[in-house]
Design a protein around this motif. Structure first.
Motif, mmCIF file in Angstrom:
data_model
loop_
_atom_site.group_PDB
_atom_site.id
_atom_site.type_symbol
_atom_site.label_atom_id
_atom_site.label_comp_id
_atom_site.label_asym_id
_atom_site.label_seq_id
_atom_site.Cartn_x
_atom_site.Cartn_y
_atom_site.Cartn_z
ATOM 1 N N ASN A 32 -4.677 5.684 -1.540
ATOM 2 C CA ASN A 32 -4.167 4.358 -1.291
ATOM 3 C C ASN A 32 -4.603 3.284 -2.164
ATOM 4 O O ASN A 32 -5.508 3.636 -3.215
ATOM 5 C CB ASN A 32 -4.592 3.878 0.362
ATOM 6 C CG ASN A 32 -6.116 4.280 0.468
ATOM 7 O OD1 ASN A 32 -6.986 3.817 -0.451
ATOM 8 N ND2 ASN A 32 -6.316 4.606 1.737
ATOM 9 N N VAL A 33 -4.264 2.007 -2.123
ATOM 10 C CA VAL A 33 -4.663 1.102 -2.948
ATOM 11 C C VAL A 33 -6.201 0.681 -2.666
ATOM 12 O O VAL A 33 -6.832 0.367 -3.964
ATOM 13 C CB VAL A 33 -3.996 -0.211 -2.559
ATOM 14 C CG1 VAL A 33 -4.453 -1.431 -3.359
ATOM 15 C CG2 VAL A 33 -2.517 -0.051 -2.900
ATOM 16 N N ASP B 6 0.906 -1.191 0.083
ATOM 17 C CA ASP B 6 0.045 -0.040 0.042
ATOM 18 C C ASP B 6 0.737 1.248 0.053
ATOM 19 O O ASP B 6 2.095 1.247 0.241
ATOM 20 C CB ASP B 6 -0.941 -0.011 1.129
ATOM 21 C CG ASP B 6 -2.075 0.789 0.942
ATOM 22 O OD1 ASP B 6 -2.376 1.602 0.113
ATOM 23 O OD2 ASP B 6 -3.184 0.557 1.683
#
Length: 104
Positions: free
Chosen positions: A58-59, A29
């Protein structure tokens, strides 16, 4: 004072300290100071066509944006499309962008 010297020496010896820390604590991440770039491919059979969504947090945001793009493209189950989340843009070389890592 010695701590500063040690940090600078470590940086020169091992490379980018931010990347080293991110690799240790945020392997899959984005670290708090990094951004994520989503690359959505509407057709798995033609990877030359893609959509880019930059500056994601973020992911999880990358996944959300990619699934929304797939839904809007008529492929909510993502059976014909794909995506990749590129994490931590490091540099550009010869027209290519180098990222710290990527995830799905």
């Amino acid at each position: 004072m010695w701590l500063i010297v040690i940090v600078i020496a470590a940086w020169y010896y091992w490379g980018n300290l931010g990347t080293i820390i991110a690799n240790q604590f945020w392997k899959n991440d984005a670290a708090p100071w990094e951004k994520v770039t989503a690359v959505y491919y509407p057709d798995n059979m033609d990877m030359s066509k893609y959509q880019i969504y930059e500056n994601l947090k973020n992911v999880e945001d990358c996944q959300r944006v990619s699934h929304l793009a797939a839904t809007l493209n008529g492929d909510a189950a993502m059976t014909h499309s794909s995506y990749i989340c590129n994490i931590g843009k490091e540099r550009e070389e010869g027209g290519l962008t180098i990222y710290r890592t990527n995830a799905k």
